[in-house]
Design a protein around this motif. Structure first.
Motif, short mmCIF file in Angstrom:
data_model
loop_
_atom_site.label_atom_id
_atom_site.label_comp_id
_atom_site.label_asym_id
_atom_site.label_seq_id
_atom_site.Cartn_x
_atom_site.Cartn_y
_atom_site.Cartn_z
N TRP A 73 0.95 -1.41 -0.06
CA TRP A 73 0.06 0.00 0.16
C TRP A 73 0.96 1.25 0.20
O TRP A 73 1.06 2.04 0.90
N ASN A 74 1.43 1.33 -1.26
CA ASN A 74 2.24 2.83 -1.31
C ASN A 74 1.99 3.49 -2.73
O ASN A 74 1.75 2.72 -3.60
N HIS A 83 4.57 9.89 -2.10
CA HIS A 83 3.49 9.26 -1.61
C HIS A 83 2.36 9.53 -2.35
O HIS A 83 1.07 9.25 -1.84
N VAL A 84 2.33 10.23 -3.40
CA VAL A 84 1.12 10.83 -4.02
C VAL A 84 0.87 10.17 -5.41
O VAL A 84 1.85 10.00 -5.97
N PHE A 85 -0.34 9.51 -5.57
CA PHE A 85 -0.61 8.75 -6.77
C PHE A 85 -1.67 9.77 -7.49
O PHE A 85 -2.64 10.06 -6.83
N LEU A 124 -4.21 11.14 -4.66
CA LEU A 124 -4.34 10.46 -3.41
C LEU A 124 -2.97 10.60 -2.59
O LEU A 124 -1.91 10.19 -3.10
N ASN A 125 -3.37 10.98 -1.39
CA ASN A 125 -1.90 11.00 -0.51
C ASN A 125 -1.98 9.77 0.44
O ASN A 125 -2.87 9.56 1.15
N LEU A 126 -1.18 8.94 0.07
CA LEU A 126 -1.01 7.71 0.78
C LEU A 126 -0.02 7.68 1.85
O LEU A 126 0.56 6.71 2.47
N PRO A 133 1.36 15.83 5.20
CA PRO A 133 1.14 16.89 4.43
C PRO A 133 1.97 16.92 3.02
O PRO A 133 2.97 16.89 3.22
N ILE A 134 1.44 16.92 1.89
CA ILE A 134 2.20 17.02 0.69
C ILE A 134 1.88 18.21 -0.21
O ILE A 134 0.65 17.95 -0.67
N PRO A 135 2.45 19.02 -0.54
CA PRO A 135 1.98 19.85 -1.74
C PRO A 135 2.29 19.28 -3.32
O PRO A 135 3.28 18.62 -3.25
N VAL A 136 1.40 19.61 -4.07
CA VAL A 136 1.50 18.97 -5.40
C VAL A 136 1.46 20.26 -6.39
O VAL A 136 0.34 20.90 -6.22
#
Length: 528
Positions: free
Chosen positions: A296-297, A463-465, A480-482, A486-489
């Motif tokens: 699950w990544n 970690h983003v799909f 999707l942030n798995l 927090p993640i900026p895209v």
């Protein structure tokens, strides 16, 4: 077939009938119970109901040991109850898919009783019988999926019969043409009663190696894994001749209007796609379990989606599954927070999604006390951690003592905290996982891009799909942030300037994201 075909743009919902709704106070779910809950399924928004086996059975493997293919076990009701269920399903505009178990019967099925009565019985060849080796040992080294030898010696006739699962589940001989015709008549029996299709159990097992050669050892096997994995199943399953059988099944269904054939197949992608058949003459939907089996990544999931999309035959329709009655629940595998992200993934990928009852309310791991264990696999190979009971526990409808499932103690324990985690409570919570599922399904049904549109990966890292779904001028982007960070895209065309259609937290709706979007921990976003 056009993309508007129901099994392409619809959503399948699996019910394990023992655990959905008890209508008569015996602690076990039944057909009238399912009928009484159909309005819930309509409100949820699904399109087709798949029910696990309901046939007469000694219940050695809870209905997967069939003693009569053309009846209903009294535990679940009657044929009249089944007919009423079909009628009520159709009255609501839904479809009904029935589990079909053609690889094996119960050892109490009249066919097997005849088959084992003598070597000369006309039904002897309907099952797989072999002489012992010169030393009296089994004919080869094949192992049962539930542990131990796959061969059982019959003293009366001096031969072994083959059973890929329990010894009470002898395998049928699908090389016998009379057996095939009898099984196709079973399909017609249910099709004539209005069934809209079948999920075919272990369809890749139906044909075995004609020479019954030993399976080679698996060099990667470890003793803490199930014994079945100690050998590579190259001769006991996935034989080339099985595709002829599946094509024959398909022709039976093609004699009826708008029916679907779904195959249970646990194989790598490159072998799985062969079950669409030559010129798409096989299963409409060979079940794709890759999301259950992968890590699950984001990178692993992005890779498997790309490989699956690339491997599909021309015109083959994809499908996705997050859980079923044989696999740990998605919330147990990835946790409650990521279970919401998983819901968005399942309902936005290209292809037919199959939901498993109870996942929409977030049921996770349920501990089964030793004295309550029911699963025969766990009883055969205890302590390996592969007990299937935890994913078969009763549906949780309300905060009453037995969660609205029954008026008595259910056949399996309820999940802890069911007083708070149930349909009634979660329906009233605007931010619940149940309302997330409802929102996702509404969005999917209301946008052709999600229902039948194309899939295009979006380049992301870590970690983003991300991916794009499009149909004509309609475009939706999914991120999707798995992870729990927090993640900026940074967005590029055509995603920049989109607005939030849906967040897994059920907020941010209509928020404009410009050229950047900030994903919160464990958040999925649909932009459009």
């Amino acid at each position: 077939m056009p993309a508007e075909t129901w099994w392409k743009n619809g959503i399948v919902y699996q019910i394990y009938p023992r655990s959905f709704q008890d209508s008569n106070g015996d602690g076990v779910g039944d057909l009238p119970g399912i009928t009484s809950r159909l309005d819930y399924l309509v409100d949820l928004g699904i399109d087709a109901v798949w029910i696990s086996p309901i046939y007469p059975s000694p219940m050695a493997d809870f209905g997967y040991d069939v003693s009569d293919y053309c009846g209903v076990h009294p535990l679940f009701g009657t044929l009249a109850d089944f007919d009423r269920l079909v009628a009520e399903v159709h009255r609501r505009g839904l479809k009904l898919i029935l589990d079909f178990v053609p690889n094996h019967t119960s050892d109490q099925h009249p066919w097997f009783v005849e088959s084992r009565s003598s070597r000369s019985n006309p039904k002897r060849d309907w099952y797989i019988w072999r002489d012992p080796r010169p030393d009296g040992s089994p004919p080869n080294n094949w192992v049962s999926n539930f542990g131990g030898s796959a061969w059982e010696f019959d003293e009366a006739t001096g031969q072994y019969y083959y059973h890929a699962f329990l010894r009470q589940q002898p395998d049928l001989n699908w090389r016998n043409p009379e057996l095939r015709e009898a099984m196709y008549d079973v399909l017609r029996f249910w099709l004539d009663r209005g069934v809209d299709g079948f999920r075919v159990d272990v369809i890749w097992h139906l044909i075995k190696d004609a020479e019954f050669r030993d399976n080679p050892p698996n060099p990667a096997w470890h003793p803490e894994r199930p014994e079945i994995e100690s050998l590579l199943q190259v001769h006991s399953s996935d034989q080339e001749e099985v595709h002829e059988v599946i094509a024959e099944m398909r022709r039976v269904l093609d004699g009826y209007r708008d029916r679907v054939l779904i195959g249970e197949i646990y194989l790598p992608t490159e072998r799985l796609v062969a079950y669409y058949g030559k010129d798409l003459s096989g299963a409409h939907l060979p079940f794709n379990f890759q999301l259950i089996q992968t890590a699950w990544n984001a990178r692993a999931i992005a890779k498997l989606v790309d490989e699956y999309e690339a491997a599909l035959p021309q015109g083959g329709w994809p499908n996705w599954v997050l859980g079923n009655h044989d696999q740990p629940r998605i919330a147990a595998r990835v946790g409650a927070e990521q279970a919401r992200v998983a819901a968005m993934l399942l309902l936005t990928l290209r292809g037919t999604p199959t939901m498993y009852y109870g996942d929409e309310i977030g049921i996770g791991r349920v501990e089964i006390p030793p004295d309550r264990v029911q699963d025969p696999w766990e009883k055969n190979e205890p302590g390996l951690g592969f007990n299937r009971d935890p994913e078969r526990t009763p549906m949780q409808w309300d905060a009453s003592r037995f969660a609205g499932f029954s008026t008595v103690e259910p056949w399996l324990p309820l999940a802890p905290g069911h007083e708070r985690q149930n349909v009634a409570v979660l329906s009233a919570d605007p931010g619940s996982i149940l309302n997330l599922y409802r929102a996702l399904i509404r969005l999917r049904r209301g946008t052709r891009a999600l229902a039948i549109g194309d899939y295009q990966p979006i380049r992301t890292e870590g970690h983003v799909f991300g991916f794009l779904r499009s149909h004509g001028s309609e475009r939706l982007a999914v991120f999707l942030n798995l992870s729990g960070e927090p993640i900026p895209v940074k967005l590029v065309s055509p995603c920049d300037g989109m607005r939030v259609k849906l967040s897994t937290f059920l907020d941010r709706v209509d928020e404009r994201v410009g050229s950047n979007v900030a994903l919160r921990p464990n958040e999925g976003l649909i932009l459009g």
